[in-house]
Write a protein that holds these residues in place. Structure first.
Motif, PDB file in Angstrom:
ATOM      1  N   MET A   1       0.835  -1.178   0.000  1.00 14.70           N
ATOM      2  CA  MET A   1       0.000   0.000   0.000  1.00 14.70           C
ATOM      3  C   MET A   1       0.881   1.243   0.000  1.00 14.70           C
ATOM      4  N   HIS A   2       0.423   2.248  -0.683  1.00 11.36           N
ATOM      5  CA  HIS A   2       1.114   3.523  -0.775  1.00 11.36           C
ATOM      6  C   HIS A   2       0.423   4.527   0.153  1.00 11.36           C
ATOM      7  N   ALA A   3       1.171   5.423   0.756  1.00  8.88           N
ATOM      8  CA  ALA A   3       0.597   6.447   1.620  1.00  8.88           C
ATOM      9  C   ALA A   3       1.264   7.790   1.347  1.00  8.88           C
ATOM     10  N   TYR A   4       0.489   8.828   1.512  1.00  8.22           N
ATOM     11  CA  TYR A   4       0.967  10.202   1.351  1.00  8.22           C
ATOM     12  C   TYR A   4       0.791  10.872   2.702  1.00  8.22           C
ATOM     13  N   VAL A   5       1.857  11.463   3.219  1.00  7.17           N
ATOM     14  CA  VAL A   5       1.861  11.990   4.583  1.00  7.17           C
ATOM     15  C   VAL A   5       1.936  13.519   4.551  1.00  7.17           C
ATOM     16  N   TYR A   6       1.067  14.126   5.358  1.00  7.40           N
ATOM     17  CA  TYR A   6       0.992  15.579   5.473  1.00  7.40           C
ATOM     18  C   TYR A   6       1.098  15.954   6.946  1.00  7.40           C
TER      19      TYR A   6
ATOM     20  N   LEU B   1      -1.176  13.480   8.972  1.00  6.64           N
ATOM     21  CA  LEU B   1      -2.298  12.856   8.298  1.00  6.64           C
ATOM     22  C   LEU B   1      -1.768  12.004   7.156  1.00  6.64           C
ATOM     23  N   TYR B   2      -2.110  10.708   7.176  1.00  5.60           N
ATOM     24  CA  TYR B   2      -1.745   9.783   6.101  1.00  5.60           C
ATOM     25  C   TYR B   2      -2.974   9.626   5.200  1.00  5.60           C
ATOM     26  N   LEU B   3      -2.776   9.722   3.896  1.00  5.31           N
ATOM     27  CA  LEU B   3      -3.860   9.527   2.932  1.00  5.31           C
ATOM     28  C   LEU B   3      -3.495   8.414   1.966  1.00  5.31           C
ATOM     29  N   ARG B   4      -4.494   7.665   1.500  1.00  5.70           N
ATOM     30  CA  ARG B   4      -4.219   6.596   0.539  1.00  5.70           C
ATOM     31  C   ARG B   4      -4.076   7.140  -0.879  1.00  5.70           C
ATOM     32  N   GLU B   5      -4.563   8.366  -1.108  1.00  7.55           N
ATOM     33  CA  GLU B   5      -4.446   9.024  -2.408  1.00  7.55           C
ATOM     34  C   GLU B   5      -3.881  10.423  -2.185  1.00  7.55           C
ATOM     35  N   LYS B   6      -2.987  10.835  -3.075  1.00  3.25           N
ATOM     36  CA  LYS B   6      -2.373  12.150  -2.916  1.00  3.25           C
ATOM     37  C   LYS B   6      -3.426  13.251  -2.993  1.00  3.25           C
ATOM     38  N   ASP B   7      -3.370  14.159  -2.032  1.00  6.95           N
ATOM     39  CA  ASP B   7      -4.248  15.329  -1.947  1.00  6.95           C
ATOM     40  C   ASP B   7      -5.733  14.978  -1.874  1.00  6.95           C
TER      41      ASP B   7
END
Length: 89
Positions: free
Chosen positions: A1-6, A16-22
């Motif tokens: 799984m890929h995660a995008y962290v903010y 905040l980790y999201l499964r989809e960018k932005d």
């Protein structure tokens, strides 16, 4: 799984980790409002067995699959001047 962290620019050490960018629409509005502005920090893979510094990767992955996001809250710091704090007792 890929995660995008903010990181939250309002709440110190909240990520905040999201499964989809932005994909901020996945996050409930009351939570988004509390976090304030968010700054992109990094993109990472979460393969089975991955270790994270302050979160359980399995819990993060499960939340990304089920809800699309995971909130890593700031660590709890006990006040040494309050009962139950560091040095009490």
């Amino acid at each position: 799984m890929h995660a995008y962290v903010y990181k939250s620019l309002r709440k110190f050490e909240a990520y905040l980790y999201l499964r989809e960018k932005d994909a901020f629409g996945l996050v409930p509005e009351p939570l988004r409002a509390q976090l304030g502005a968010l700054a992109f920090v990094l993109e990472l893979d979460l393969p089975p067995g991955r270790r994270l510094a302050r979160a359980d990767a399995e819990v993060v992955t499960a939340n990304l699959v089920a809800h699309g996001f995971y909130l890593q809250a700031p660590p709890v710091v006990l006040d040494p001047l309050v009962a139950g704090g560091v040095g009490d007792g």
